[in-house]
Write an enzyme that holds these catalytic residues in place. Structure first.
Site, mmCIF file in Angstrom:
data_model
loop_
_atom_site.group_PDB
_atom_site.id
_atom_site.type_symbol
_atom_site.label_atom_id
_atom_site.label_comp_id
_atom_site.label_asym_id
_atom_site.label_seq_id
_atom_site.Cartn_x
_atom_site.Cartn_y
_atom_site.Cartn_z
ATOM 1 C CB SER A 259 -1.038 -0.137 1.135
ATOM 2 O OG SER A 259 -0.208 -0.009 2.403
ATOM 3 C CB ALA B 69 9.895 -2.551 5.398
ATOM 4 C CG ASP B 70 5.661 -6.484 6.349
ATOM 5 O OD1 ASP B 70 4.319 -5.937 5.935
ATOM 6 O OD2 ASP B 70 6.336 -7.475 5.502
ATOM 7 C CE LYS C 70 10.776 -5.674 0.827
ATOM 8 N NZ LYS C 70 9.136 -5.091 0.722
ATOM 9 N N GLY C 71 7.127 -9.012 3.187
ATOM 10 C CA GLY C 71 6.849 -10.322 2.474
ATOM 11 C C GLY C 71 5.266 -10.257 3.095
ATOM 12 C CD GLU D 224 8.524 -7.314 -1.691
ATOM 13 O OE1 GLU D 224 7.288 -6.466 -1.950
ATOM 14 O OE2 GLU D 224 8.525 -7.530 -0.751
HETATM 15 C C1 5RP Z 1 5.097 -6.981 0.354
HETATM 16 C C2 5RP Z 1 6.123 -6.055 1.476
HETATM 17 C C3 5RP Z 1 5.404 -4.804 1.669
HETATM 18 O O1 5RP Z 1 6.552 -3.864 1.280
HETATM 19 C C4 5RP Z 1 5.102 -4.781 3.295
HETATM 20 O O2 5RP Z 1 4.211 -5.801 3.349
HETATM 21 C C5 5RP Z 1 4.623 -3.479 3.494
HETATM 22 O O3 5RP Z 1 3.409 -3.118 2.949
HETATM 23 P P1 5RP Z 1 2.512 -1.930 3.132
HETATM 24 O O4 5RP Z 1 3.137 -0.913 2.386
HETATM 25 O O5 5RP Z 1 1.216 -2.262 2.661
HETATM 26 O O6 5RP Z 1 2.461 -1.781 4.619
HETATM 27 O O7 5RP Z 1 6.866 -6.438 1.719
HETATM 28 O O8 5RP Z 1 5.729 -8.143 0.348
#
Ligand code: 5RP
Length: 215
Positions: free
Chosen positions: A28, A81-82, A92-93, A101
């Site tokens: 997002s 990133a998470d 991530k992921g 990625e």
């Molecule tokens: C996808 C990822 C995203 O970068 C991660 O999940 C962050 O997502 P968001 O920007 O929606 O918070 O690693 O595989």
């Protein structure tokens, strides 16, 4: 929170130079980056995408999506990133796009990570660590992860990655040695990709806010 994501993503446009082919992540936060990239698409030569989701959004803006095999090394990769620790090491992921990625991050000279403030942590692992696995190896990998880490792998049931694989989310970790854990888990047969970006961390982290903060 999405306002912080937008502010981080739009700041990343500062790193885009004329004529560049830009590596583009997934999620997002990156969606805001793609929208901003669409506004300057005449300045770039195209993009390499980390997922079908991002490819669709890039194409909807009229941005050409190129094959990494044809482009060679990229100057810039922008992704979310998470979780992010003070050394710019990442989990991530969350969007299941970790393998592509990681490939694009590896191919890129500069990795700019765009996050909202809630993603900052001192120690990685509160967010369950995604691991992409070959489907037939799911239980074997899960048992090995339990034995090696003491964490609890949970199958992200129903999710199939763009590569046709499955994802385990490992709960209950406090990752004090991210480089070591990334290397150790990557060696388990059947593991396609570990969602730790520690061996190749981000080069710049932009934390969304007014003004954005740079790590
Ligand atoms: C996808 C990822 C995203 O970068 C991660 O999940 C962050 O997502 P968001 O920007 O929606 O918070 O690693 O595989």
């Amino acid at each position: 929170m999405s306002e912080a994501k937008r502010l981080a993503a739009e700041k990343a446009i500062d790193y885009v130079e004329d004529g560049m082919i830009v590596g583009v992540g997934t999620g997002s936060t990156v969606a805001y980056f793609i929208d901003a990239l669409g506004r300057i698409k005449h300045r770039i030569a195209g993009a390499v995408s980390s997922s079908e989701q991002s490819t669709q959004r890039l194409r909807s803006h009229g941005i050409e999506v190129l094959d990494l095999n044809a482009t060679g090394p990229l100057p810039l990769y922008v992704d979310g990133a998470d979780e992010c620790d003070p050394f710019k090491r990442l989990i991530k992921g969350g969007g299941a796009a970790l393998t592509r990625e990681k490939i694009i991050a590896e191919a890129s000279g500069k990795f700019v990570c765009v996050i909202d403030p809630a993603k900052r942590v001192d120690v990685l692992g509160k967010f369950p660590l995604p691991v992409e696995v070959i489907p037939m190896a799911r239980s074997l990998v899960a048992r090995a992860i339990v034995a090696k880490t003491g964490g609890q792998p949970v199958w992200r049931d129903g999710v199939v990655t763009d590569n046709g694989n499955w994802v385990l989310d490992v709960h209950g970790l406090a990752i004090v040695d991210p480089v070591g854990l990334e290397r150790e888990l990557a060696q388990i047969p059947g593991v396609v990709c570990v969602g730790l970006f520690a061996r190749r961390p981000a080069d710049v982290v932009i934390i969304g806010g007014e003004p954005p903060i740079l790590l």
